[in-house]
Design a protein around this motif. Structure first.
Motif, mmCIF file in Angstrom:
data_model
loop_
_atom_site.group_PDB
_atom_site.id
_atom_site.type_symbol
_atom_site.label_atom_id
_atom_site.label_comp_id
_atom_site.label_asym_id
_atom_site.label_seq_id
_atom_site.Cartn_x
_atom_site.Cartn_y
_atom_site.Cartn_z
ATOM 1 N N GLU A 65 6.892 -5.200 -1.538
ATOM 2 C CA GLU A 65 5.510 -5.431 -1.959
ATOM 3 C C GLU A 65 4.880 -6.509 -1.089
ATOM 4 O OE1 GLU A 65 2.994 -6.349 -6.079
ATOM 5 O OE2 GLU A 65 5.188 -6.547 -6.032
ATOM 6 N N LYS A 66 3.660 -6.246 -0.626
ATOM 7 C CA LYS A 66 2.965 -7.210 0.218
ATOM 8 C C LYS A 66 2.612 -8.465 -0.567
ATOM 9 C CE LYS A 66 0.817 -4.599 3.966
ATOM 10 N NZ LYS A 66 -0.461 -4.215 4.610
ATOM 11 N N LYS A 67 2.661 -9.598 0.141
ATOM 12 C CA LYS A 67 2.239 -10.851 -0.480
ATOM 13 C C LYS A 67 0.723 -10.878 -0.597
ATOM 14 C CE LYS A 67 6.175 -13.644 1.027
ATOM 15 N NZ LYS A 67 6.618 -14.852 1.767
ATOM 16 N N SER A 68 0.237 -11.578 -1.598
ATOM 17 C CA SER A 68 -1.204 -11.597 -1.857
ATOM 18 C C SER A 68 -1.972 -12.423 -0.832
ATOM 19 C CB SER A 68 -1.479 -12.141 -3.264
ATOM 20 O OG SER A 68 -0.917 -13.437 -3.414
ATOM 21 N N ASP A 110 6.511 0.811 1.695
ATOM 22 C CA ASP A 110 5.508 -0.080 1.118
ATOM 23 C C ASP A 110 5.204 0.365 -0.315
ATOM 24 O OD1 ASP A 110 2.627 -0.806 0.410
ATOM 25 O OD2 ASP A 110 2.878 -1.956 2.260
ATOM 26 N N LYS A 111 5.183 -0.585 -1.238
ATOM 27 C CA LYS A 111 4.971 -0.251 -2.650
ATOM 28 C C LYS A 111 3.607 0.387 -2.893
ATOM 29 C CE LYS A 111 4.741 -2.271 -7.286
ATOM 30 N NZ LYS A 111 4.848 -3.518 -8.098
ATOM 31 N N ASP A 112 2.565 -0.120 -2.237
ATOM 32 C CA ASP A 112 1.209 0.360 -2.500
ATOM 33 C C ASP A 112 0.891 1.661 -1.774
ATOM 34 O OD1 ASP A 112 0.660 -1.837 -4.156
ATOM 35 O OD2 ASP A 112 0.177 -3.079 -2.415
ATOM 36 N N TYR A 133 13.453 -8.640 -0.516
ATOM 37 C CA TYR A 133 14.290 -7.904 -1.465
ATOM 38 C C TYR A 133 15.728 -8.369 -1.289
ATOM 39 C CZ TYR A 133 16.890 -4.015 -3.546
ATOM 40 O OH TYR A 133 17.750 -3.258 -4.296
ATOM 41 N N TYR A 158 5.743 -9.602 3.473
ATOM 42 C CA TYR A 158 6.210 -8.946 2.252
ATOM 43 C C TYR A 158 7.150 -9.873 1.489
ATOM 44 C CZ TYR A 158 4.545 -4.383 3.938
ATOM 45 O OH TYR A 158 3.771 -3.335 4.367
#
Length: 215
Positions: A122-125, A53-55, A104, A101
């Motif tokens: 990256e998770k979607k907003s 996970d990016k965050d 990719y 997410y």
């Protein structure tokens, strides 16, 4: 008479000599020939991926990793998975997908040697909202009987509207027992992938499914 026998003897001697020379030449050609060389077949390799996970920098479990059109695996609790027996033949598409997410996707080269990839998602907003839908599960077949045959599973609602259905990994499979049955599905709208080309499309991620009516 003696001359005649001498002539016959000379003829036989010459014939034997010619046969010997021909035999030796033939043997030399056979011995000098290069052995047949089989066409080289590219070896198979193991492709591994680590997805995080990016965050949070934490591993992502249950992500779908696919190489080309026929090879895929699902990440474990450590965010890792491996695909065995991938032909080491050069360029492939590499994709990673997990509901919630961003997908990719890239093109990569795979050869004999180390083929390990680190992927960050990256998770979607926006968080998809839950929904419930009733209808019949139907199977759609494109290009039946050909090498490019594709099979899709959809739910056809009572108003005729159709939606692709996905399992928790974003795959359009695993619902074969419900084909031609009326069901109630609870889930949420999200992007998944369909067919051997892993085409990205929107559908319903199934959280629960049950048969309804007289079956």
């Amino acid at each position: 008479m003696k001359k005649r026998y001498a002539f016959i003897g000379l003829f036989l001697l010459i014939t034997a000599a010619i046969a010997m020379i021909y035999g030796c030449s033939k043997e030399e050609v056979q011995m000098g020939q290069s052995p047949a060389v089989d066409s080289q077949v590219a070896g198979s390799v193991v492709v591994t991926a680590v997805v995080t996970d990016k965050d949070t920098q934490k591993p992502i479990e249950g992500a779908v990793v696919y190489v080309g059109n026929f090879y895929k695996c699902h990440t474990d609790s450590q965010g890792k998975c491996a695909i065995n027996d991938v032909p080491a033949r050069g360029s492939y598409s590499l994709g990673v997908f997990k509901g919630g997410y961003g997908r990719y996707q890239t093109s990569t080269m795979i050869f004999v040697g180390d083929n390990e990839f680190a992927v960050i998602l990256e998770k979607k907003s926006e968080t998809p909202s839950s929904l419930t839908i009733e209808g019949e599960v139907v199977e759609i077949v494109d290009n039946k009987g050909s090498r490019s045959e594709n099979r899709y599973l959809k739910i056809r609602a009572d108003d005729g509207k159709e939606e692709y259905i996905f399992d928790e990994l974003g795959s359009n499979e695993g619902f074969e027992e419900f084909i031609d049955k009326k069901v109630r599905i609870t889930g949420f709208k999200e992007t998944g992938f369909i067919g051997w080309q892993h085409t990205e499309t929107e559908g319903i991620y199934v959280e629960s499914i049950e048969k309804i009516g007289m079956w």
